[in-house]
Design a protein around this motif. Structure first.
Motif, mmCIF file in Angstrom:
data_model
loop_
_atom_site.group_PDB
_atom_site.id
_atom_site.type_symbol
_atom_site.label_atom_id
_atom_site.label_comp_id
_atom_site.label_asym_id
_atom_site.label_seq_id
_atom_site.Cartn_x
_atom_site.Cartn_y
_atom_site.Cartn_z
ATOM 1 N N TYR A 280 11.049 -26.404 -78.905
ATOM 2 C CA TYR A 280 11.550 -27.611 -78.101
ATOM 3 C C TYR A 280 13.111 -27.581 -78.716
ATOM 4 O O TYR A 280 13.341 -28.743 -77.576
ATOM 5 N N ILE B 133 15.032 -43.066 -76.661
ATOM 6 C CA ILE B 133 15.511 -42.205 -77.237
ATOM 7 C C ILE B 133 13.974 -42.968 -77.894
ATOM 8 O O ILE B 133 14.791 -43.529 -78.886
ATOM 9 N N ALA C 159 7.648 -35.974 -78.367
ATOM 10 C CA ALA C 159 7.984 -36.736 -79.657
ATOM 11 C C ALA C 159 7.208 -36.525 -80.517
ATOM 12 O O ALA C 159 6.431 -36.086 -81.649
ATOM 13 N N ARG D 252 13.333 -36.552 -82.632
ATOM 14 C CA ARG D 252 13.874 -37.771 -81.471
ATOM 15 C C ARG D 252 13.806 -37.066 -79.960
ATOM 16 O O ARG D 252 13.544 -36.197 -79.714
ATOM 17 N N SER D 253 12.958 -37.938 -78.928
ATOM 18 C CA SER D 253 13.159 -37.021 -77.696
ATOM 19 C C SER D 253 13.179 -37.996 -76.761
ATOM 20 O O SER D 253 12.374 -39.314 -77.155
ATOM 21 N N ARG D 254 13.420 -37.940 -75.153
ATOM 22 C CA ARG D 254 13.228 -39.591 -74.764
ATOM 23 C C ARG D 254 11.727 -39.187 -74.472
ATOM 24 O O ARG D 254 11.771 -40.271 -73.256
ATOM 25 N N ASP D 255 11.086 -38.514 -74.493
ATOM 26 C CA ASP D 255 10.023 -38.678 -74.059
ATOM 27 C C ASP D 255 8.938 -39.006 -75.541
ATOM 28 O O ASP D 255 8.701 -38.179 -75.868
ATOM 29 N N ASP E 159 13.917 -28.529 -74.089
ATOM 30 C CA ASP E 159 12.947 -29.306 -74.561
ATOM 31 C C ASP E 159 14.232 -30.763 -73.835
ATOM 32 O O ASP E 159 13.420 -32.183 -73.660
ATOM 33 N N GLY E 160 14.888 -30.715 -75.315
ATOM 34 C CA GLY E 160 15.746 -31.826 -75.437
ATOM 35 C C GLY E 160 15.489 -32.761 -76.324
ATOM 36 O O GLY E 160 15.832 -33.424 -77.346
ATOM 37 N N VAL E 161 14.761 -31.775 -77.477
ATOM 38 C CA VAL E 161 13.804 -32.620 -78.721
ATOM 39 C C VAL E 161 14.928 -31.951 -79.894
ATOM 40 O O VAL E 161 15.215 -30.812 -80.314
ATOM 41 N N ASP E 162 15.505 -33.330 -80.975
ATOM 42 C CA ASP E 162 16.068 -32.822 -81.614
ATOM 43 C C ASP E 162 15.539 -32.944 -82.997
ATOM 44 O O ASP E 162 15.021 -34.178 -82.888
#
Lengths: 253, 253
Positions: B194, B169, B226, B219-222, B197-200
């Motif tokens: 977002y 992340i 981010a 925080r994002s895996r991309d 899209d898994g953005v925290d």
């Protein structure tokens, strides 16, 4: 007097990602210990409604008091109030007293986001906060407080005097330079003998630089008993010849 | 790749009485974050068998990995091994490899208490420890490690390379001097847009001395996503006129 028990829920993604170090749990632990209330369990959960709801429902059933930290501010990630309301099947409403407090302070700057901090679940009562004015609240046995440490401390200061406390636990500790394994048998016997009297004995090896110490802690609601148990421990250790006299890390245990 | 999840159990009366501050949870949180494993929940429990058993059973069902800290030394208050064994209905036996390790180091000083540290549940495998030699172990998805921070770190260093990790992340943070309530609406919209899209996105007001700052974390895996979300946040904040330009505590929220 029946001993009162407590649980604690630290709420926030920032703690579980390691971004922020929580200090509220250990602050609460110390304050409860000084008040004679036994903290039995603490949980850290994310800013996710279902996670907060489960933790609140479980701990509020198990313990006399539950304290939460975090998630009651004005932003989208502050979902503690709505989650607590959901846990107790209560709607959230704009509390008049909280509204008045915020209006007096913020005046024209009392926007929609700030107004969110004056909303609490039906059945809840306010916890005042002299640091930033925005209140926390309690509902049933759950005390909902801010995560910012200074504000958490202030809110806990409001709450604690109103709770039913137990008799204070006395905690006596001594430092030794014996490996933990050498005192294990002797200490285990003494711990076993006094367990029925509510005496809790802990043995904590600690590294200090490249050396180590062993801290023995005796806890009891009867200070005279705690002192006499510590004396018995010291007398029993006096006869022990350490298997190692090195103080390096390898002989810690 | 499915994201791996983790839970954490910090075991010990000394933490819950405030006697000792735990640092292992936040160390673990940081290491897991760097490994792309999501720490979902952490619990602090007492040195009481039933409390440990419940926590282990619950968390080992809910998460891919569970890490415990504390209670595997030689003294009477070290009951983690027997509790984990009980949770999984396994007997405890003297492991040959662990026995050999301790024998080589301790020689004639390998007493009954130290031998306890070579006993693990059937079905468990050792976690080696180059700091004090006495090993931890893992059974199923539960990694049982020492509470002394230096030893906990060493054991986690042994364990982490062997786990299945997720994509890392990315965490981007920026400091602002706007009250949290002023940015709440704008930030809430972006967070909402977002989330799918898994953005925290987190908003953390912090007190520094008598002043305050607001930290926004994306925080994002991309990492590219981010970065672009953070740029969108900054652009949206640029238009905001703060309702307070004081930096005192009262205008934190």
């Amino acid at each position: 007097m029946k001993v009162k028990t407590a649980g604690c829920i630290i709420i926030g993604n920032e703690i579980l990602t390691g971004k922020t170090k929580d200090s509220n749990m250990s602050y609460l632990a110390i304050e409860l210990f000084k008040s004679g209330i036994d903290l039995i369990e603490a949980r850290h959960v994310r800013d996710i409604e279902q996670d907060i709801v489960s933790a609140v429902l479980e701990l509020s059933k198990k313990y006399d008091y539950v304290f939460t930290s975090g998630g009651i501010g004005p932003t989208h990630d502050d979902i503690t109030t709505q989650s607590i309301a959901k846990a107790f099947n209560a709607d959230v409403y704009l509390d008049e007293k909280a509204h008045a407090i915020l209006k007096e302070y913020y005046g024209d700057a009392l926007n929609e986001a700030r107004l969110k901090m004056a909303k609490i679940p039906y059945g809840a009562e306010l916890i005042f906060n002299h640091v930033t004015q925005a209140p926390g609240f309690y509902i049933k046995n759950v005390y909902v407080m801010a995560g910012v440490p200074k504000i958490f401390h202030a809110m806990l200061g409001e709450v604690l005097p109103k709770l039913q406390k137990g008799s204070i636990i006395s905690s006596i500790s001594e430092i030794f330079h014996l490996p933990e394994a050498d005192i294990a048998k002797s200490l285990g016997k003494i711990a076993y003998n006094y367990a029925k009297d509510g005496v809790d004995i802990g043995s904590y090896p600690k590294i200090e630089g490249d050396s180590w110490i062993l801290e023995i802690v005796v806890r009891s609601r009867d200070i005279n008993l705690a002192e006499s148990v510590m004396n018995e421990i010291k007398a029993s250790f006096a006869e022990i010849k350490p298997s190692f006299d090195k103080k390096d890390l390898m002989s810690l245990l």
